[in-house]
Design a protein around this motif. Structure first.
Motif, PDB file in Angstrom:
ATOM      1  N   ALA A  53       6.159 -10.535  24.945  1.00 24.83           N
ATOM      2  CA  ALA A  53       6.348  -9.919  23.633  1.00 24.83           C
ATOM      3  C   ALA A  53       5.114 -10.117  22.754  1.00 24.83           C
ATOM      4  O   ALA A  53       4.785  -9.269  21.917  1.00 24.83           O
ATOM      5  N   ALA A  54       4.397 -11.221  22.983  1.00 22.18           N
ATOM      6  CA  ALA A  54       3.235 -11.531  22.165  1.00 22.18           C
ATOM      7  C   ALA A  54       2.102 -10.527  22.393  1.00 22.18           C
ATOM      8  O   ALA A  54       1.318 -10.252  21.490  1.00 22.18           O
ATOM      9  N   VAL A  55       2.037  -9.997  23.635  1.00 25.74           N
ATOM     10  CA  VAL A  55       0.921  -9.092  23.925  1.00 25.74           C
ATOM     11  C   VAL A  55       1.310  -7.623  23.831  1.00 25.74           C
ATOM     12  O   VAL A  55       0.486  -6.741  23.963  1.00 25.74           O
ATOM     13  N   VAL A  56       2.612  -7.372  23.648  1.00 25.69           N
ATOM     14  CA  VAL A  56       3.078  -5.976  23.639  1.00 25.69           C
ATOM     15  C   VAL A  56       2.334  -5.156  22.607  1.00 25.69           C
ATOM     16  O   VAL A  56       1.959  -4.014  22.845  1.00 25.69           O
ATOM     17  N   ASP A  57       2.082  -5.759  21.427  1.00 24.69           N
ATOM     18  CA  ASP A  57       1.427  -5.016  20.354  1.00 24.69           C
ATOM     19  C   ASP A  57       0.107  -4.412  20.795  1.00 24.69           C
ATOM     20  O   ASP A  57      -0.219  -3.282  20.477  1.00 24.69           O
ATOM     21  N   PRO A  67       4.344  -9.426  37.325  1.00 24.99           N
ATOM     22  CA  PRO A  67       4.551  -8.479  38.425  1.00 24.99           C
ATOM     23  C   PRO A  67       5.358  -7.259  37.956  1.00 24.99           C
ATOM     24  O   PRO A  67       4.991  -6.136  38.234  1.00 24.99           O
ATOM     25  N   TYR A  68       6.462  -7.542  37.252  1.00 34.41           N
ATOM     26  CA  TYR A  68       7.280  -6.422  36.783  1.00 34.41           C
ATOM     27  C   TYR A  68       7.457  -6.547  35.278  1.00 34.41           C
ATOM     28  O   TYR A  68       8.162  -7.446  34.812  1.00 34.41           O
ATOM     29  N   ALA A  69       6.779  -5.648  34.510  1.00 36.50           N
ATOM     30  CA  ALA A  69       6.967  -5.636  33.073  1.00 36.50           C
ATOM     31  C   ALA A  69       6.673  -4.237  32.553  1.00 36.50           C
ATOM     32  O   ALA A  69       5.776  -3.564  33.049  1.00 36.50           O
ATOM     33  N   GLN A  70       7.483  -3.746  31.619  1.00 38.47           N
ATOM     34  CA  GLN A  70       7.274  -2.430  30.998  1.00 38.47           C
ATOM     35  C   GLN A  70       7.664  -2.519  29.537  1.00 38.47           C
ATOM     36  O   GLN A  70       8.529  -3.304  29.164  1.00 38.47           O
ATOM     37  N   VAL A  71       6.974  -1.649  28.734  1.00 43.82           N
ATOM     38  CA  VAL A  71       7.463  -1.435  27.376  1.00 43.82           C
ATOM     39  C   VAL A  71       7.992  -0.001  27.343  1.00 43.82           C
ATOM     40  O   VAL A  71       7.270   0.922  27.708  1.00 43.82           O
ATOM     41  N   LEU A  72       9.280   0.128  27.025  1.00 44.47           N
ATOM     42  CA  LEU A  72       9.870   1.468  27.013  1.00 44.47           C
ATOM     43  C   LEU A  72      10.075   1.917  25.583  1.00 44.47           C
ATOM     44  O   LEU A  72      10.450   1.113  24.714  1.00 44.47           O
ATOM     45  N   ASN A  73       9.823   3.229  25.373  1.00 47.53           N
ATOM     46  CA  ASN A  73      10.135   3.795  24.061  1.00 47.53           C
ATOM     47  C   ASN A  73      11.635   3.932  23.939  1.00 47.53           C
ATOM     48  O   ASN A  73      12.354   3.879  24.936  1.00 47.53           O
ATOM     49  N   MET A  74      12.090   4.180  22.706  1.00 48.11           N
ATOM     50  CA  MET A  74      13.529   4.219  22.507  1.00 48.11           C
ATOM     51  C   MET A  74      14.176   5.384  23.232  1.00 48.11           C
ATOM     52  O   MET A  74      15.375   5.391  23.470  1.00 48.11           O
ATOM     53  N   ASP A  75      13.417   6.428  23.579  1.00 55.67           N
ATOM     54  CA  ASP A  75      14.003   7.548  24.315  1.00 55.67           C
ATOM     55  C   ASP A  75      14.041   7.270  25.816  1.00 55.67           C
ATOM     56  O   ASP A  75      14.429   8.122  26.606  1.00 55.67           O
ATOM     57  N   GLY A  76      13.557   6.104  26.232  1.00 53.46           N
ATOM     58  CA  GLY A  76      13.636   5.744  27.650  1.00 53.46           C
ATOM     59  C   GLY A  76      12.347   6.006  28.396  1.00 53.46           C
ATOM     60  O   GLY A  76      12.220   5.613  29.564  1.00 53.46           O
ATOM     61  N   SER A  77      11.375   6.642  27.779  1.00 56.84           N
ATOM     62  CA  SER A  77      10.109   6.904  28.486  1.00 56.84           C
ATOM     63  C   SER A  77       9.250   5.655  28.491  1.00 56.84           C
ATOM     64  O   SER A  77       9.434   4.753  27.679  1.00 56.84           O
ATOM     65  N   VAL A  78       8.333   5.589  29.472  1.00 55.27           N
ATOM     66  CA  VAL A  78       7.522   4.388  29.652  1.00 55.27           C
ATOM     67  C   VAL A  78       6.377   4.380  28.643  1.00 55.27           C
ATOM     68  O   VAL A  78       5.609   5.341  28.567  1.00 55.27           O
ATOM     69  N   GLY A  79       6.253   3.374  27.834  1.00 53.36           N
ATOM     70  CA  GLY A  79       5.159   3.217  26.881  1.00 53.36           C
ATOM     71  C   GLY A  79       3.964   2.617  27.575  1.00 53.36           C
ATOM     72  O   GLY A  79       2.878   3.184  27.613  1.00 53.36           O
ATOM     73  N   SER A  80       4.149   1.460  28.176  1.00 50.19           N
ATOM     74  CA  SER A  80       3.090   0.853  28.980  1.00 50.19           C
ATOM     75  C   SER A  80       3.733   0.068  30.116  1.00 50.19           C
ATOM     76  O   SER A  80       4.907  -0.286  30.048  1.00 50.19           O
ATOM     77  N   THR A  81       2.988  -0.207  31.171  1.00 48.67           N
ATOM     78  CA  THR A  81       3.575  -0.821  32.368  1.00 48.67           C
ATOM     79  C   THR A  81       2.550  -1.641  33.129  1.00 48.67           C
ATOM     80  O   THR A  81       1.350  -1.429  32.978  1.00 48.67           O
ATOM     81  N   THR A  82       3.031  -2.585  33.937  1.00 55.56           N
ATOM     82  CA  THR A  82       2.120  -3.269  34.857  1.00 55.56           C
ATOM     83  C   THR A  82       2.067  -2.437  36.129  1.00 55.56           C
ATOM     84  O   THR A  82       2.945  -1.601  36.368  1.00 55.56           O
ATOM     85  N   THR A  83       1.081  -2.700  36.977  1.00 54.75           N
ATOM     86  CA  THR A  83       0.955  -1.914  38.205  1.00 54.75           C
ATOM     87  C   THR A  83       2.157  -2.125  39.109  1.00 54.75           C
ATOM     88  O   THR A  83       2.650  -1.195  39.737  1.00 54.75           O
ATOM     89  N   GLY A  84       2.609  -3.358  39.159  1.00 47.71           N
ATOM     90  CA  GLY A  84       3.751  -3.668  40.035  1.00 47.71           C
ATOM     91  C   GLY A  84       4.981  -2.880  39.638  1.00 47.71           C
ATOM     92  O   GLY A  84       5.773  -2.455  40.489  1.00 47.71           O
ATOM     93  N   VAL A 122      11.993  -5.124  21.030  1.00 45.89           N
ATOM     94  CA  VAL A 122      10.771  -5.672  20.396  1.00 45.89           C
ATOM     95  C   VAL A 122      10.181  -4.608  19.458  1.00 45.89           C
ATOM     96  O   VAL A 122      10.708  -3.501  19.382  1.00 45.89           O
ATOM     97  N   ARG A 123       9.118  -4.962  18.787  1.00 48.83           N
ATOM     98  CA  ARG A 123       8.386  -3.926  18.021  1.00 48.83           C
ATOM     99  C   ARG A 123       7.029  -3.782  18.674  1.00 48.83           C
ATOM    100  O   ARG A 123       6.325  -4.749  18.932  1.00 48.83           O
ATOM    101  N   SER A 124       6.684  -2.543  18.982  1.00 47.96           N
ATOM    102  CA  SER A 124       5.382  -2.284  19.591  1.00 47.96           C
ATOM    103  C   SER A 124       4.643  -1.286  18.687  1.00 47.96           C
ATOM    104  O   SER A 124       5.170  -0.200  18.428  1.00 47.96           O
ATOM    105  N   ASP A 125       3.482  -1.688  18.227  1.00 43.61           N
ATOM    106  CA  ASP A 125       2.715  -0.863  17.265  1.00 43.61           C
ATOM    107  C   ASP A 125       3.593  -0.444  16.098  1.00 43.61           C
ATOM    108  O   ASP A 125       3.688   0.719  15.737  1.00 43.61           O
ATOM    109  N   PHE A 126       4.337  -1.397  15.582  1.00 46.64           N
ATOM    110  CA  PHE A 126       5.228  -1.203  14.408  1.00 46.64           C
ATOM    111  C   PHE A 126       6.353  -0.232  14.647  1.00 46.64           C
ATOM    112  O   PHE A 126       7.014   0.192  13.736  1.00 46.64           O
ATOM    113  N   ARG A 127       6.594   0.092  15.931  1.00 47.20           N
ATOM    114  CA  ARG A 127       7.757   0.937  16.229  1.00 47.20           C
ATOM    115  C   ARG A 127       8.708   0.132  17.120  1.00 47.20           C
ATOM    116  O   ARG A 127       8.240  -0.676  17.944  1.00 47.20           O
ATOM    117  N   PRO A 128      10.014   0.359  16.955  1.00 46.57           N
ATOM    118  CA  PRO A 128      10.932  -0.364  17.843  1.00 46.57           C
ATOM    119  C   PRO A 128      10.763   0.114  19.293  1.00 46.57           C
ATOM    120  O   PRO A 128      10.563   1.302  19.526  1.00 46.57           O
TER     121      PRO A 128
END
Ligand SMILES: Nc1ncnc2c1ncn2[C@@H]1O[C@H](COP(=O)(O)OP(=O)(O)OP(=O)(O)O)[C@@H](O)[C@H]1O
Ligand SMILES: [Mg+2]
Length: 443
Positions: A53-57, A67-84, A122-128
């Motif tokens: 959560a600390a680096v999501v911003d 290995p497995y981490a993603q930030v998803l937007n509220m509509d379910g689309s992938v905001g950012s992801t790890t390669t794994g 979480v909040r990512s770039d000031f958006r939920p």
């Protein structure tokens, strides 16, 4: 089932219960271990979610080494992801919706791997947004797999060993029973001295063996008694029968006067009288042995009964010059079978006249709620070493039978006393023999 040996039944029951218990224990253990593993994984996921959560911003998720981490937007689309984690969202839109309000843990299959995922708002770039971290379940599956393998092999093995031990114990415990059974088969009427082998110790089987042996000992005594009784009885019957035969043969042989023939017949009649008396006595003894000596109790005045018994001996006593002294014993009453009781007393008076001397005293008294009926004489009494055997059958102090008795008189008196719930006794007093019957005053 009922024909199955007991040791099989015991082992079967034991094995059945053991199998159920082992299955329950194995199931509980695997459930507990799975829960433990899950909660360890969940703790790890929570810690990693905090770090991520600390680096999501900064959108630098790839650099976290997760290995497995993603930030998803509220509509379910992938905001950012790890390669794994790849480009496809790790969780469904419905789960995203669920994770809006708090942590959600789900499991999904991704390619060839099962994942346990933690979704957290979480909040990512000031958006939920929703942060998802995941952990492969391969290790958990491996751990549970080896536990199950262990239980599947170890459980039946433990069951087998326990059953074998149970069977051995049951067999060992029951072996003495089988031994006793085999010995019991060999016990016959001819071999009454046979005893069952009793295992050492004081368990149920040892106690059963001892009790059975005690029973065999009692049966042996009864058997020997019975046999002795029969042989004694036939012995006693032989003498009068022999006399009777000789008398009749002599009467038939040669010429006899009328008087001689009458004498012979009278003597024969006396002998047959003796025989029928003996048969009666034997019947009383045999019945009392089987506990069937009939007793028809009536309320009797003791003094009156003593007078009646003395009356029966009046003529004989006068002929022998022996006084009879029945005590009126006023007020002493007892409930007894008058015929039997008089028979017992008559035997005692007969003895006093036959074996004793002087006056024969008959008396009754109440002692501790029991009625004692005494017959005393003024003779020399019983020979002291004979006294303990006096009430046994066919015993007499003068074994040579010079005085003609069969040795049943006292045995019958005792049997009659016992049939009345009482007992018979004899002692030597300074003045002579004292023989008495003691019965409860109420039957
Ligand atoms: N009053 C007595 N004084 C001394 N000895 C006695 C007396 N009564 C009994 N005895 C002894 O006890 C023995 C057993 O008595 P019991 O009446 O049983 O047999 P019995 O008199 O010999 O024969 P029967 O069967 O004809 O009565 C007698 O043989 C006798 O030796
Ligand atoms: Mg007698």
């Amino acid at each position: 089932m009922s024909r199955m040996p007991l040791r099989f039944k015991l082992t079967l029951a034991f094995t059945g219960v053991m199998a159920v218990l082992l299955a329950i224990a194995g199931f509980a253990l695997s459930l507990l271990v799975a829960q433990n593993l899950d909660s360890t994984i969940d703790d790890g996921l929570a810690a990693r979610a905090r770090d991520a959560a600390a680096v999501v911003d900064g959108q630098a998720l790839a650099s976290t080494g997760e290995p497995y981490a993603q930030v998803l937007n509220m509509d379910g689309s992938v905001g950012s992801t790890t390669t794994g984690a790849g480009e496809r969202p790790l969780i469904t839109p419905a789960e995203v919706e669920q994770a809006r309000t708090g942590d959600v843990i789900v499991e999904h299959r991704r390619g060839s791997e099962d994942l346990r995922l933690l979704a957290r708002p979480v909040r990512s770039d000031f958006r939920p947004a929703i942060l998802v971290v995941g952990e492969s379940l391969a290790q958990r599956e491996r751990a549970l797999g080896s536990l199950h393998a262990l239980l599947l092999v170890g459980g039946p093995l433990a069951l087998l060993i326990a059953s074998a031990i149970g069977y051995a114990i049951a067999s060992a415990a029951l072996r003495p029973v089988e031994r006793m059974r085999r010995h019991a088969e060999a016990v016959t009427a001819a071999q009454t001295s046979e005893r069952l082998p009793v295992p050492p110790g004081n368990d149920e089987i040892a106690r059963l063996g001892r009790t059975l042996n005690e029973m065999l000992a009692r049966l042996e005594v009864a058997f020997k008694r019975e046999r002795a009784f029969v042989s004694d009885a036939s012995h006693e019957l032989r003498t009068p029968l022999a006399i009777l035969r000789t008398e009749l043969e002599l009467a038939l042989r040669g010429e006899h006067t009328r008087e001689e023939l009458e004498d012979a017949l009278r003597s024969a009649a006396e002998e047959s009288e003796r025989l029928s008396q003996l048969a009666d006595d034997l019947l009383v003894i045999a019945r009392s042995d089987q506990g069937r000596l009939p007793v028809r109790p009536e309320l009797i005045d003791a003094g009156e009964m003593l007078t009646r018994v003395a009356g029966r001996f009046r003529t004989r006593a006068r002929a022998e010059g022996r006084p009879l002294a029945p005590d009126p014993s006023p007020g002493v009453q007892l409930s007894a079978d008058p015929a039997r009781m008089e028979q017992a007393l008559a035997n005692l008076v007969d003895n006093a006249l036959h074996h004793g001397q002087g006056t024969v005293h008959l008396s009754a008294q109440e002692v501790d709620g029991r009625i004692e009926l005494h017959v005393r004489d003024e003779g020399t009494g019983f020979p002291p070493d004979f006294l303990p055997r006096a009430f046994e059958r066919f015993t007499r102090a003068d074994e040579a039978r010079t005085r003609g008795g069969t040795g049943l008189g006292l045995a019958i008196a005792s049997a009659i006393a016992i049939a009345h719930g009482g007992s018979a006794h004899a002692v030597n007093r300074k003045t002579g023999a004292d023989v008495w019957i003691s019965v409860p005053s109420h039957l």
